[in-house]
Design an enzyme around this catalytic site. Structure first.
Site, PDB file in Angstrom:
ATOM      1  N   ALA A 198       8.881  -4.294  12.190  1.00 34.87           N
ATOM      2  CA  ALA A 198       9.206  -5.089  11.004  1.00 34.87           C
ATOM      3  C   ALA A 198      10.719  -5.164  10.782  1.00 34.87           C
ATOM      4  O   ALA A 198      11.254  -6.235  10.498  1.00 34.87           O
ATOM      5  CB  ALA A 198       8.512  -4.496   9.784  1.00 34.87           C
ATOM      6  N   GLN A 222       0.848  -1.200   0.000  1.00 33.61           N
ATOM      7  CA  GLN A 222       0.000   0.000   0.000  1.00 33.61           C
ATOM      8  C   GLN A 222       0.878   1.242   0.000  1.00 33.61           C
ATOM      9  O   GLN A 222       0.377   2.359  -0.063  1.00 33.61           O
ATOM     10  CB  GLN A 222      -0.882   0.014   1.258  1.00 33.61           C
ATOM     11  CG  GLN A 222      -1.813  -1.172   1.357  1.00 33.61           C
ATOM     12  CD  GLN A 222      -2.389  -1.304   2.770  1.00 33.61           C
ATOM     13  OE1 GLN A 222      -3.392  -0.681   3.106  1.00 33.61           O
ATOM     14  NE2 GLN A 222      -1.748  -2.099   3.603  1.00 33.61           N
ATOM     15  N   ASN A 223       2.187   1.050   0.124  1.00 35.04           N
ATOM     16  CA  ASN A 223       3.088   2.205   0.230  1.00 35.04           C
ATOM     17  C   ASN A 223       3.362   2.806  -1.139  1.00 35.04           C
ATOM     18  O   ASN A 223       3.417   2.102  -2.142  1.00 35.04           O
ATOM     19  CB  ASN A 223       4.394   1.794   0.914  1.00 35.04           C
ATOM     20  CG  ASN A 223       4.151   1.282   2.322  1.00 35.04           C
ATOM     21  OD1 ASN A 223       3.089   1.545   2.892  1.00 35.04           O
ATOM     22  ND2 ASN A 223       5.110   0.567   2.873  1.00 35.04           N
ATOM     23  N   CYS A 237      -2.748  18.239 -22.452  1.00 32.10           N
ATOM     24  CA  CYS A 237      -4.139  18.728 -22.434  1.00 32.10           C
ATOM     25  C   CYS A 237      -4.329  20.011 -21.626  1.00 32.10           C
ATOM     26  O   CYS A 237      -5.413  20.584 -21.635  1.00 32.10           O
ATOM     27  CB  CYS A 237      -5.076  17.649 -21.913  1.00 32.10           C
ATOM     28  SG  CYS A 237      -4.851  17.303 -20.163  1.00 32.10           S
ATOM     29  N   HIS A 284      -1.617   1.596  -4.165  1.00 27.84           N
ATOM     30  CA  HIS A 284      -1.997   2.994  -3.969  1.00 27.84           C
ATOM     31  C   HIS A 284      -1.183   3.976  -4.791  1.00 27.84           C
ATOM     32  O   HIS A 284      -1.177   5.167  -4.498  1.00 27.84           O
ATOM     33  CB  HIS A 284      -1.928   3.344  -2.466  1.00 27.84           C
ATOM     34  CG  HIS A 284      -2.962   2.629  -1.644  1.00 27.84           C
ATOM     35  ND1 HIS A 284      -2.910   2.541  -0.275  1.00 27.84           N
ATOM     36  CD2 HIS A 284      -4.104   1.969  -2.017  1.00 27.84           C
ATOM     37  CE1 HIS A 284      -3.959   1.849   0.163  1.00 27.84           C
ATOM     38  NE2 HIS A 284      -4.692   1.492  -0.873  1.00 27.84           N
ATOM     39  N   THR A 329       0.682  -2.978   8.639  1.00 26.54           N
ATOM     40  CA  THR A 329      -0.520  -2.274   8.190  1.00 26.54           C
ATOM     41  C   THR A 329      -1.622  -2.401   9.232  1.00 26.54           C
ATOM     42  O   THR A 329      -1.755  -3.442   9.876  1.00 26.54           O
ATOM     43  CB  THR A 329      -1.019  -2.783   6.809  1.00 26.54           C
ATOM     44  OG1 THR A 329      -2.285  -2.169   6.520  1.00 26.54           O
ATOM     45  CG2 THR A 329      -1.173  -4.296   6.762  1.00 26.54           C
ATOM     46  N   SER A 330      -2.401  -1.322   9.388  1.00 30.17           N
ATOM     47  CA  SER A 330      -3.468  -1.316  10.392  1.00 30.17           C
ATOM     48  C   SER A 330      -4.665  -2.148   9.935  1.00 30.17           C
ATOM     49  O   SER A 330      -5.589  -2.370  10.710  1.00 30.17           O
ATOM     50  CB  SER A 330      -3.905   0.121  10.673  1.00 30.17           C
ATOM     51  OG  SER A 330      -4.370   0.723   9.481  1.00 30.17           O
ATOM     52  N   PRO A 369       3.650  -4.322  15.801  1.00 34.55           N
ATOM     53  CA  PRO A 369       3.723  -4.180  17.259  1.00 34.55           C
ATOM     54  C   PRO A 369       2.337  -4.047  17.904  1.00 34.55           C
ATOM     55  O   PRO A 369       2.185  -4.317  19.088  1.00 34.55           O
ATOM     56  CB  PRO A 369       4.532  -2.894  17.474  1.00 34.55           C
ATOM     57  CG  PRO A 369       4.901  -2.375  16.141  1.00 34.55           C
ATOM     58  CD  PRO A 369       4.307  -3.233  15.077  1.00 34.55           C
ATOM     59  N   ASP A 394       6.064   4.867  -1.529  1.00 28.55           N
ATOM     60  CA  ASP A 394       7.392   5.458  -1.387  1.00 28.55           C
ATOM     61  C   ASP A 394       8.481   4.830  -2.253  1.00 28.55           C
ATOM     62  O   ASP A 394       9.605   5.347  -2.309  1.00 28.55           O
ATOM     63  CB  ASP A 394       7.824   5.443   0.091  1.00 28.55           C
ATOM     64  CG  ASP A 394       7.758   4.041   0.713  1.00 28.55           C
ATOM     65  OD1 ASP A 394       8.038   3.053   0.008  1.00 28.55           O
ATOM     66  OD2 ASP A 394       7.422   3.951   1.917  1.00 28.55           O
TER      67      ASP A 394
END
Ligand code: OAD
Length: 257
Positions: free
Chosen positions: A241, A111-112, A160, A129, A198-199, A224, A114
């Protein structure tokens, strides 16, 4: 009464479970912001430090926010780009790149936005994402990599003329279709599914571990903190992690000689 963490009293993974994990043919990992936390990139939902604790996503990460105040949104993403440009992959990214080399079949879903998994050497990453280093135009999603440095912020699409925006998924937008289909398909076939950092609160990514679990995968969570999927996991590693993944990978999938 100890919680069912999949560990025995010496914090070793129960041998039968370890055996099943290490002999699996297809491993899928889903990562979230927690994987990049130790590189120095803030997560989203953690109290105090999370980005969404300090900034309102409805003012920065929706198409409507961009239409209301494109300059603010563009500049916020420029700030995040600069932050990301200054950091490096950590041990968690490296361990996942190494894991891909040690198992028969592996898919990394993130989902990162970066790009740190790529920098660490992971290949064929499913980016759910988007990618913050990429830019597209608002009206037609033309991918744009060069634009005139005019005084206008955001700059405009050379094709455009509509405003440029980061190529990331905002609230209320669909995920890239191909990436999503690939993520669902991988999750259905996984024999081991790792949910890392991830939450598990944002859909549709949060459904992937459920789909894997329903299809018989062994679910492992590295985080955690507990999440809504924790109760489904056969193994929960309540550590950061970067601190736990290298040892975990070495333990379950020792390097082939
Ligand atoms: P969150 O901020 O929601 O959750 C981060 C998770 O990482 C939490 O469960 C933490 O407990 C955990 N965590 C923190 N430090 C960690 C560490 N060192 N090691 C392992 N885990 C750690 O972030 P995401 O779940 O990635 O979407 O959020 C999902 C999506 O929501 C993001 O992709 C973003 C956001 O809005 C978009 O921008 C589209």
């Amino acid at each position: 009464h100890l919680p069912n963490t999949g560990y025995n009293k010496d914090m070793e993974i129960q041998p039968e479970l370890a055996e099943k994990i290490s002999h699996a043919q297809y491993i899928v990992a889903l990562t979230g912001a927690g994987v990049s936390a130790e590189s120095g990139i803030p997560t989203f939902r953690e109290a105090q430090t999370g980005l969404w604790a300090r900034y309102n996503p409805m003012e920065l990460a929706t198409p409507q926010a961009f239409q209301r105040n494109p300059k603010l949104v563009w500049e916020w993403y420029q700030w995040r780009r600069q932050l990301i440009a200054g950091v490096k992959p950590n041990q968690a990214h490296h361990a996942l790149a190494e894991l891909a080399r040690r198992v028969p079949q592996f898919t990394l879903i993130t989902q990162n936005i970066d790009g740190l998994h790529r920098q660490a050497g992971s290949q064929n990453i499913i980016e759910l994402h988007g990618d913050i280093t990429k830019t597209k135009c608002f009206d037609h999603h033309h991918p744009v990599s060069n634009w005139e440095n005019s005084a206008e912020i955001p700059p405009r699409c050379p094709q455009c003329g509509s405003l440029l925006r980061p190529d990331v998924v905002w609230f209320g937008e669909n995920l890239p279709q191909e990436a999503l289909a690939a993520a669902f398909s991988a999750s259905e076939s996984a024999q081991v599914f790792l949910s890392i950092g991830t939450s598990s609160l944002v859909e549709p990514a949060a459904s992937l571990p459920l789909i894997a679990s329903q299809n018989g995968a062994i679910l492992i969570e590295i985080n955690p903190a507990a999440t809504p999927i924790s109760h489904l996991a056969q193994l929960t590693i309540r550590h950061s992690a970067a601190a736990s993944l290298p040892t975990f990978v070495d333990q379950l999938w020792p390097e082939r000689i």
